[in-house]
Design an enzyme around this catalytic site. Structure first.
Site, PDB file in Angstrom:
ATOM      1  N   GLU A  72       0.836  -1.196   0.000  1.00  0.00           N
ATOM      2  CA  GLU A  72       0.000   0.000   0.000  1.00  0.00           C
ATOM      3  C   GLU A  72       0.878   1.255   0.000  1.00  0.00           C
ATOM      4  O   GLU A  72       1.866   1.344   0.737  1.00  0.00           O
ATOM      5  CB  GLU A  72      -0.883  -0.035   1.249  1.00  0.00           C
ATOM      6  CG  GLU A  72      -1.903   1.068   1.349  1.00  0.00           C
ATOM      7  CD  GLU A  72      -2.802   0.889   2.568  1.00  0.00           C
ATOM      8  OE1 GLU A  72      -3.825   1.591   2.651  1.00  0.00           O
ATOM      9  OE2 GLU A  72      -2.487   0.040   3.440  1.00  0.00           O
ATOM     10  N   LYS A 103      -9.205   2.771  -2.371  1.00  0.00           N
ATOM     11  CA  LYS A 103      -9.532   2.022  -1.158  1.00  0.00           C
ATOM     12  C   LYS A 103     -10.962   2.347  -0.732  1.00  0.00           C
ATOM     13  O   LYS A 103     -11.369   3.516  -0.714  1.00  0.00           O
ATOM     14  CB  LYS A 103      -8.537   2.391  -0.063  1.00  0.00           C
ATOM     15  CG  LYS A 103      -8.580   1.553   1.196  1.00  0.00           C
ATOM     16  CD  LYS A 103      -7.397   1.928   2.086  1.00  0.00           C
ATOM     17  CE  LYS A 103      -7.311   1.089   3.344  1.00  0.00           C
ATOM     18  NZ  LYS A 103      -6.091   1.429   4.136  1.00  0.00           N
ATOM     19  N   TYR A 106      -9.230   4.378  13.573  1.00  0.00           N
ATOM     20  CA  TYR A 106      -9.369   3.899  14.945  1.00  0.00           C
ATOM     21  C   TYR A 106      -8.003   3.418  15.420  1.00  0.00           C
ATOM     22  O   TYR A 106      -7.101   3.148  14.626  1.00  0.00           O
ATOM     23  CB  TYR A 106     -10.397   2.773  15.032  1.00  0.00           C
ATOM     24  CG  TYR A 106     -10.067   1.578  14.158  1.00  0.00           C
ATOM     25  CD1 TYR A 106      -9.243   0.550  14.617  1.00  0.00           C
ATOM     26  CD2 TYR A 106     -10.559   1.493  12.855  1.00  0.00           C
ATOM     27  CE1 TYR A 106      -8.918  -0.536  13.820  1.00  0.00           C
ATOM     28  CE2 TYR A 106     -10.252   0.406  12.040  1.00  0.00           C
ATOM     29  CZ  TYR A 106      -9.435  -0.600  12.528  1.00  0.00           C
ATOM     30  OH  TYR A 106      -9.118  -1.663  11.733  1.00  0.00           O
ATOM     31  N   CYS A 166      -5.614  -3.129   1.937  1.00  0.00           N
ATOM     32  CA  CYS A 166      -5.473  -3.307   3.385  1.00  0.00           C
ATOM     33  C   CYS A 166      -6.785  -3.442   4.160  1.00  0.00           C
ATOM     34  O   CYS A 166      -7.350  -4.518   4.228  1.00  0.00           O
ATOM     35  CB  CYS A 166      -4.634  -2.169   3.953  1.00  0.00           C
ATOM     36  SG  CYS A 166      -3.920  -2.578   5.568  1.00  0.00           S
ATOM     37  N   SER A 169      -9.074 -55.864   6.495  1.00  0.00           N
ATOM     38  CA  SER A 169      -9.903 -56.536   7.500  1.00  0.00           C
ATOM     39  C   SER A 169      -9.402 -56.230   8.909  1.00  0.00           C
ATOM     40  O   SER A 169     -10.187 -56.172   9.856  1.00  0.00           O
ATOM     41  CB  SER A 169      -9.953 -58.043   7.253  1.00  0.00           C
ATOM     42  OG  SER A 169      -8.672 -58.636   7.379  1.00  0.00           O
ATOM     43  N   TRP A 205     -11.259 -53.510  -7.728  1.00  0.00           N
ATOM     44  CA  TRP A 205     -10.467 -54.655  -7.279  1.00  0.00           C
ATOM     45  C   TRP A 205     -11.202 -55.362  -6.141  1.00  0.00           C
ATOM     46  O   TRP A 205     -10.786 -55.405  -4.991  1.00  0.00           O
ATOM     47  CB  TRP A 205      -9.079 -54.192  -6.843  1.00  0.00           C
ATOM     48  CG  TRP A 205      -8.108 -55.316  -6.637  1.00  0.00           C
ATOM     49  CD1 TRP A 205      -7.595 -55.753  -5.456  1.00  0.00           C
ATOM     50  CD2 TRP A 205      -7.528 -56.161  -7.643  1.00  0.00           C
ATOM     51  NE1 TRP A 205      -6.750 -56.807  -5.649  1.00  0.00           N
ATOM     52  CE2 TRP A 205      -6.678 -57.082  -6.988  1.00  0.00           C
ATOM     53  CE3 TRP A 205      -7.654 -56.231  -9.028  1.00  0.00           C
ATOM     54  CZ2 TRP A 205      -5.957 -58.058  -7.670  1.00  0.00           C
ATOM     55  CZ3 TRP A 205      -6.930 -57.193  -9.706  1.00  0.00           C
ATOM     56  CH2 TRP A 205      -6.092 -58.099  -9.034  1.00  0.00           C
TER      57      TRP A 205
END
Length: 651
Positions: free
Chosen positions: A46, A115, A121, A173, A370, A483
């Protein structure tokens, strides 16, 4: 061919705060290096041209102009690179400043993406300089006389005209960290790759959170996600940056940078795999249609002539697991085994509780399958609180039984606390061959299947006698190859191993052996010997007392077939791509050997579908399964010719 692969890169070059000329020169060096190493998409952090930490200097017209000039110089100097390059810079438009990612290709500024969400904040205060993108933005921007009309907005996708699976979206971002990132809409509108130019600072615990966020976002959107982060040359006035860059694809981490180091990281993303996963996950398209119906915004596409690299043997940097069903890490493998056997046991215990059945019958041969079936059945009985004496293990020696497998079966039953019953079937099979007029000295498929069907009849009838059910022992790999004997070992009343591939069966038995350890030494010893025994149906007479019929000599190595099966079912890849991936994986076979058994795999897989169409119930434990009631619905008379032709052309 490129097989859907594209090499991509994230760069965090050396940087000086606000020195656009210096920064661009370093970006040119990095771009040229990444391009020369085959990267067709190169993402920078950025605001990489100016630095992310310029602060109030973003509002200076000098810095803004220098950033644009730097961008155009970067485009000019990378014109010879066959790479899409994305750089970050501040861009002024209509009286506001935007934090943007600029997409460059072949000397042109293709588009500028602003952006959307501007953090304001904690330590972030970007709204001091930047405005958020909104739907009222101008669709174009004038950068200079060289670039008077550049597409501008968050509604732009870059698509390769040669391969529409390469479709690129851009976000920046904070756009990733919000509840509904712009990349969600981009992906729902066709983007398979998202580039994120980021300036995420480093604090304790954030790197791990960031990595999980990118991984899960790539999974949520079924896309490749490139996260190029600001490096440690950013200003440390108040924060520290680490250059923690990541490349993820559909929930998997492909590449990660070291913290606090200027570097370029690379990865080979697989856009075909992304497309196949989206096709398979039909709710992805439903969500896309829903968004388009309820959101009038549409995306503009810019088409480019992007030449994909020719992927040859050895030049794929992406790790291709030679055993996709088995984790390579010992601890991860142990946890996987623990989870698988619990799922198997839970599936069986539910069936037992539902039908109020406290008796089961297992044909115990002394082989791996088995053995696993018995161990899982014991766990299921324990979960139900049933007495293990309700488990009857029947060993049925016949023409091909060896002392080793017979003795192991007997010891195993005793050590598990189950009832053991021996029923000799040689006389019954001999009489049956007389009844149908088969020469007992002709050891063909009739000779073999007479034994398998006699064993199944004994198991079924004994289960009826005791009011129990027959537990199937056949595994996923055997079902894939057919098989197994139709209405012989193919049939049971509940198949606990039906979604467990052969390569994993061995590790599940090993897990049980490890759990037994020194606490149950006899059980541990017999399980280890069973693990060392060659895989065999034991239907042909022994040679000097040892197994004469080895399954993998007849149908090929199970580790190859399981590899082929995984990529055929999980992603629907072509034989050519599956063979290429097998060449890139650390499998101990040469190309021609793998090609030979690839042809066998496809022939058997197609011809044996009729057995899978009526397979017994059995719980799914992994992402790949062949149940006709769940993951795999295929006509039994489907023609294999086009797949075989592709394989023959590979020769």
């Amino acid at each position: 061919m490129n097989y859907g692969f594209y090499k991509v890169a994230c760069c965090s070059p050396v940087l000086r705060v606000c020195d656009c000329e210096f920064n661009v020169e370093k970006m040119i060096d990095s771009a040229r290096m990444a391009s020369s190493n085959g990267a067709c998409l190169i993402v920078f952090p950025e605001l990489s041209i100016t630095s992310y930490t310029a602060g109030d200097l973003f509002l200076q017209t000098t810095l803004q102009k220098q950033a644009v000039q730097g961008l155009e110089y970067l485009a000019k100097k990378t014109a010879n690179c066959n790479s899409v390059i994305i750089a970050g810079l501040p861009v002024a438009l209509d009286g506001a400043l935007y934090n943007c990612g600029a997409v460059l290709f072949k000397g042109k500024v293709l588009a500028i993406v602003p952006k959307t969400f501007i953090p304001n904040y904690s330590e972030f205060y970007e709204k001091r300089y930047f405005s958020p993108a909104n739907k009222n933005l101008s669709k174009e921007i004038y950068l200079s006389e060289k670039n008077p009309s550049v597409p501008f907005g968050t509604d732009i996708l870059i698509q390769s005209e040669n391969d529409p699976l390469f479709t690129l979206g851009v976000e920046l971002c904070e756009d990733l960290w919000v509840p509904c990132p712009p990349s969600v809409n981009a992906c729902l509108n066709g983007a398979s790759i998202i580039a994120n130019l980021s300036g995420s600072n480093e604090i304790i615990g954030k790197a791990e959170y960031r990595k999980n966020l990118v991984k899960m976002h790539s999974a949520h959107n079924i896309c490749a996600y490139l996260y190029a982060n600001a490096g440690h040359d950013e200003s440390s006035q108040d924060l520290v940056y680490s250059g923690h860059s990541l490349i993820c694809e559909n929930g998997s981490l492909l590449s990660e940078s070291e913290l606090f180091k200027n570097q370029i990281i690379y990865a080979d993303i697989d856009v075909e795999r992304i497309a196949q996963e989206r096709n398979r996950t039909t709710t992805f398209k439903q969500n896309s249609d829903f968004i388009k119906e309820n959101n009038s915004a549409s995306y503009r596409k810019i088409f480019i002539n992007l030449k994909a690299a020719n992927y040859k043997f050895g030049n794929l940097t992406r790790f291709v697991d030679p055993h996709p069903f088995v984790p390579s890490d010992k601890n991860d493998r142990s946890e996987r085994c623990k989870s698988v056997v619990r799922l198997q046991a839970e599936g069986l215990s539910k069936r037992l509780r539902h039908i109020n059945c406290k008796n089961v019958v297992i044909g115990l041969s002394g082989g791996l399958d088995s053995t696993l079936a018995l161990l899982v059945t014991c766990m299921a009985f324990d979960l139900c609180g049933f007495d293990r004496k309700g488990i009857t293990c029947i060993t049925m020696p016949c023409f091909g039984t060896t002392d080793r497998t017979y003795n192991n079966a007997c010891i195993l039953a005793r050590e598990c606390g189950a009832e053991l019953k021996e029923i000799q079937i040689a006389d019954s099979v001999t009489q049956h061959m007389k009844d149908i007029g088969h020469d007992i000295d002709v050891h063909n498929v009739t000779y073999e299947n007479c034994q398998a069907r006699e064993r199944t009849q004994v198991l079924m009838d004994y289960a009826n006698k005791t009011g129990g059910i027959v537990i199937g022992t056949g595994d996923l790999s055997e079902l894939a190859l057919g098989w197994c004997t139709y209405n012989g070992d193919h049939m049971s009343m509940y198949g606990v191993n039906s979604s467990v591939p052969k390569t994993l069966v061995r590790y599940l038995v090993q897990w049980f052996a490890d759990e037994a350890g020194s606490k149950q030494q006899k059980l541990f010893a017999v399980l280890i010997d069973i693990l060392d025994t060659p895989v065999s149906p034991e239907l042909l007479p022994p040679t000097n007392g040892t197994i004469s019929q080895k399954t993998e000599d007849l149908v090929g190595p199970y580790e190859l077939h399981d590899f082929y099966l995984y990529y055929l079912l999980r992603f629907g890849f072509s034989p050519a791509k599956i063979l290429y991936l097998s060449d890139c994986a650390a499998l101990p076979y040469d190309h021609q050997f793998k090609l030979k058994w690839l042809r066998t795999f496809y022939k058997r897989f197609f011809s044996q579908q009729f057995k899978r169409s009526c397979m017994p119930d059995g719980a799914k434990v992994g992402t790949v399964n062949l149940s006709p009631r769940g993951d795999w619905r295929m006509p039994s008379d489907a023609c294999v010719n086009i797949w075989l032709k592709e394989i023959d052309d590979l020769k």
